[in-house]
Scaffold this motif. Structure first.
Motif, PDB file in Angstrom:
ATOM      1  N   THR A 159       0.822  -1.207   0.000  1.00  0.00           N
ATOM      2  CA  THR A 159       0.000   0.000   0.000  1.00  0.00           C
ATOM      3  C   THR A 159       0.860   1.263   0.000  1.00  0.00           C
ATOM      4  OG1 THR A 159      -1.939   1.040   1.015  1.00  0.00           O
ATOM      5  CG2 THR A 159      -0.294   0.135   2.536  1.00  0.00           C
ATOM      6  N   ASP A 160       0.234   2.373  -0.350  1.00  0.00           N
ATOM      7  CA  ASP A 160       0.875   3.693  -0.324  1.00  0.00           C
ATOM      8  C   ASP A 160       2.241   3.670  -1.007  1.00  0.00           C
ATOM      9  OD1 ASP A 160      -1.006   5.542   1.482  1.00  0.00           O
ATOM     10  OD2 ASP A 160      -1.095   3.477   2.152  1.00  0.00           O
ATOM     11  N   ILE A 161       2.191   3.307  -2.271  1.00  0.00           N
ATOM     12  CA  ILE A 161       3.398   3.201  -3.086  1.00  0.00           C
ATOM     13  C   ILE A 161       3.876   4.597  -3.516  1.00  0.00           C
ATOM     14  CG2 ILE A 161       4.326   2.262  -5.242  1.00  0.00           C
ATOM     15  CD1 ILE A 161       2.019   0.031  -4.834  1.00  0.00           C
ATOM     16  N   GLY A 173      -3.886   1.259  -2.591  1.00  0.00           N
ATOM     17  CA  GLY A 173      -4.220   2.655  -2.886  1.00  0.00           C
ATOM     18  C   GLY A 173      -3.083   3.626  -2.668  1.00  0.00           C
ATOM     19  N   ASP A 174      -3.261   4.833  -3.197  1.00  0.00           N
ATOM     20  CA  ASP A 174      -2.175   5.806  -3.312  1.00  0.00           C
ATOM     21  C   ASP A 174      -1.016   5.150  -4.066  1.00  0.00           C
ATOM     22  OD1 ASP A 174      -3.812   7.561  -2.046  1.00  0.00           O
ATOM     23  OD2 ASP A 174      -2.522   7.911  -0.308  1.00  0.00           O
ATOM     24  N   LEU A 175      -1.364   4.671  -5.245  1.00  0.00           N
ATOM     25  CA  LEU A 175      -0.416   3.946  -6.092  1.00  0.00           C
ATOM     26  C   LEU A 175       0.585   4.921  -6.680  1.00  0.00           C
ATOM     27  CD1 LEU A 175      -3.102   1.764  -7.899  1.00  0.00           C
ATOM     28  CD2 LEU A 175      -1.925   1.310  -5.734  1.00  0.00           C
ATOM     29  N   THR A 186      -9.261  -1.752   2.130  1.00  0.00           N
ATOM     30  CA  THR A 186      -9.731  -0.366   2.120  1.00  0.00           C
ATOM     31  C   THR A 186      -8.515   0.546   2.216  1.00  0.00           C
ATOM     32  OG1 THR A 186     -11.025   1.295   3.366  1.00  0.00           O
ATOM     33  CG2 THR A 186     -10.135  -0.528   4.641  1.00  0.00           C
ATOM     34  N   HIS A 187      -8.463   1.585   1.399  1.00  0.00           N
ATOM     35  CA  HIS A 187      -7.312   2.484   1.503  1.00  0.00           C
ATOM     36  C   HIS A 187      -7.316   3.199   2.848  1.00  0.00           C
ATOM     37  CE1 HIS A 187      -4.064   5.124   0.655  1.00  0.00           C
ATOM     38  NE2 HIS A 187      -4.829   6.183   0.879  1.00  0.00           N
ATOM     39  N   VAL A 188      -8.395   3.915   3.132  1.00  0.00           N
ATOM     40  CA  VAL A 188      -8.483   4.629   4.414  1.00  0.00           C
ATOM     41  C   VAL A 188      -8.922   3.613   5.480  1.00  0.00           C
ATOM     42  CG1 VAL A 188      -9.575   6.535   5.658  1.00  0.00           C
ATOM     43  CG2 VAL A 188      -9.084   6.770   3.218  1.00  0.00           C
ATOM     44  N   GLY A 224      -6.944   4.792  -3.903  1.00  0.00           N
ATOM     45  CA  GLY A 224      -6.638   5.685  -2.777  1.00  0.00           C
ATOM     46  C   GLY A 224      -6.968   7.124  -3.157  1.00  0.00           C
ATOM     47  N   ASN A 225      -6.967   8.002  -2.180  1.00  0.00           N
ATOM     48  CA  ASN A 225      -7.314   9.403  -2.460  1.00  0.00           C
ATOM     49  C   ASN A 225      -6.377  10.042  -3.484  1.00  0.00           C
ATOM     50  OD1 ASN A 225      -5.761   8.960   0.057  1.00  0.00           O
ATOM     51  ND2 ASN A 225      -5.469  11.177   0.042  1.00  0.00           N
ATOM     52  N   HIS A 226      -5.083   9.723  -3.412  1.00  0.00           N
ATOM     53  CA  HIS A 226      -4.135  10.359  -4.332  1.00  0.00           C
ATOM     54  C   HIS A 226      -4.217   9.820  -5.766  1.00  0.00           C
ATOM     55  CE1 HIS A 226      -2.028  13.024  -1.566  1.00  0.00           C
ATOM     56  NE2 HIS A 226      -2.136  12.064  -0.661  1.00  0.00           N
ATOM     57  N   ASP A 227      -5.041   8.782  -5.980  1.00  0.00           N
ATOM     58  CA  ASP A 227      -5.222   8.234  -7.330  1.00  0.00           C
ATOM     59  C   ASP A 227      -6.371   8.920  -8.069  1.00  0.00           C
ATOM     60  OD1 ASP A 227      -3.215   6.350  -6.700  1.00  0.00           O
ATOM     61  OD2 ASP A 227      -4.706   5.073  -5.715  1.00  0.00           O
ATOM     62  N   GLY A 261      -4.556   1.107   4.669  1.00  0.00           N
ATOM     63  CA  GLY A 261      -3.378   1.895   4.314  1.00  0.00           C
ATOM     64  C   GLY A 261      -3.586   3.339   4.748  1.00  0.00           C
ATOM     65  N   HIS A 262      -3.076   4.281   3.926  1.00  0.00           N
ATOM     66  CA  HIS A 262      -3.334   5.722   4.075  1.00  0.00           C
ATOM     67  C   HIS A 262      -2.492   6.405   5.136  1.00  0.00           C
ATOM     68  CE1 HIS A 262      -5.695   9.338   3.442  1.00  0.00           C
ATOM     69  NE2 HIS A 262      -6.219   9.340   4.645  1.00  0.00           N
ATOM     70  N   VAL A 263      -2.252   5.751   6.279  1.00  0.00           N
ATOM     71  CA  VAL A 263      -1.565   6.408   7.392  1.00  0.00           C
ATOM     72  C   VAL A 263      -0.072   6.036   7.422  1.00  0.00           C
ATOM     73  CG1 VAL A 263      -1.793   7.003   9.832  1.00  0.00           C
ATOM     74  CG2 VAL A 263      -3.786   6.262   8.596  1.00  0.00           C
TER      75      VAL A 263
HETATM   76 ZN   LIG Z   1      -4.152   8.083   1.283  1.00  0.00          ZN
END
Ligand SMILES: [Zn+2]
Length: 314
Positions: A45-47, A80-82, A206-208, A117-120, A252-254
């Motif tokens: 996650t969070d790549i 997420g946040d790939l 789940t990303h968040v 993820g949000n950044h995607d 992920g996310h954090v």
């Molecule tokens: Zn995120």
């Protein structure tokens, strides 16, 4: 190893079992082997891949680490946040980031299932240069390039059921995001759990996070998570989820390593492939890495793999 391998493998494993927005049933013929009782998968996650800070080299090092694992993982789930960020940058930068992600993912020796993820998401920020009327605005680019046309979906592997969720809602009256599962997805999820998941142990991705103690650990015992650090309707979903055999929620996310076992459900936060956005271990104590999950029958074990990245000086 290459796109054809991954594509072929995905078709073999995924095409008849993937259930996105619909139920999926398959009768095993006498010639087909029984689903494996033991299998392994990884959660990356969070790549946040980007051209800077050696991130491409870091991601490829992580992929090589995954490919070299023995037993070999049957598949990869990303959390997420790939890519570094699509919220606030222009189209040329977005195209560059996704091309980089696609190019790196061709190195995987096994199928990859992506979570958003949000950044995607393209342009969900007040200061984004991209107009809401742009054809790429929002989640379409993720769906087209990484989600096989979907932003949430489910599939079976072995006797387990996997649900890749879209945990990124939009703040009413704003371009900003707000972590939640929207009503349409919840209706789909309830149907999916009642049909495709019936009788199977379930994994959510789940990303968040649904739950995290990150704020209490990092900022103070009485600190509460902000409205962007947890899925806001996880609590209201809980009663429904307890009716099903949900075992594991991958989060992920954090960017931290964390495991919360509450009742029969484990909430595992798999650190971050990027650590602190390729600037070193998150908060100095969560090294760049990912989760390895080994399933045996209806139980699993988990451990965190540090793939040995050293941050590059800017
Ligand atoms: Zn995120």
């Amino acid at each position: 190893m290459n796109a054809n391998f991954a594509r072929r493998d995905f078709l073999r494993i995924g095409a008849s079992t993937i259930a996105a927005g619909a139920t999926s049933t398959r009768l095993l013929s006498a010639a087909e082997p029984a689903p494996p009782r033991k299998f392994r998968f990884v959660h990356l996650t969070d790549i946040h891949v980007q051209p800077e800070l050696g991130a491409e080299r870091g991601f490829r090092k992580c992929i090589a680490h995954v490919n070299e694992l023995r037993p070999r993982p049957d598949f990869v789930i990303t959390g997420g946040d790939l890519v570094m960020d699509c919220l606030k940058v222009d189209k040329a930068r977005i195209e560059r980031l996704w091309k980089l992600y696609d190019d790196c993912c061709r190195d995987f020796d096994m199928p990859v299932y992506n979570t958003i993820g949000n950044h995607d998401i393209v342009g969900w920020a007040d200061d984004s240069p991209i107009s809401p009327s742009d054809m790429d605005y929002g989640k379409k680019l993720f769906a087209d390039r990484a989600g096989r046309g979907k932003v949430y979906q489910s599939f079976d592997f072995g006797t387990w059921h996997f649900v890749l969720l879209d945990s990124i809602g939009q703040k009413p009256g704003s371009r900003d995001y707000l972590p939640l599962l929207d009503d349409k997805q919840i209706a789909w999820l309830k149907n999916d759990l009642a049909t495709a998941a019936a009788g199977k142990p379930i994994v959510f991705v789940t990303h968040v996070p649904f739950y995290t103690a990150y704020m209490q650990m990092a900022l103070g015992s009485n600190s509460l998570p902000g409205d962007k650090s947890m899925v806001s309707n996880a609590y209201t979903l809980r009663k429904d989820l307890l009716k099903h055999d949900l075992r594991l929620v991958l989060q992920g996310h954090v960017h931290v390593r964390e495991r919360i076992d509450y009742g029969k459900i484990s909430y595992i936060q798999s650190g971050a492939v990027s650590g602190q956005w390729w600037k070193g271990p998150t908060l100095g104590e969560h090294p760049e890495g990912y989760s390895i999950i080994d399933v045996d029958g209806d139980s699993f074990t988990h451990h965190y793999a540090d793939y040995g990245w050293q941050a590059v000086k800017a």
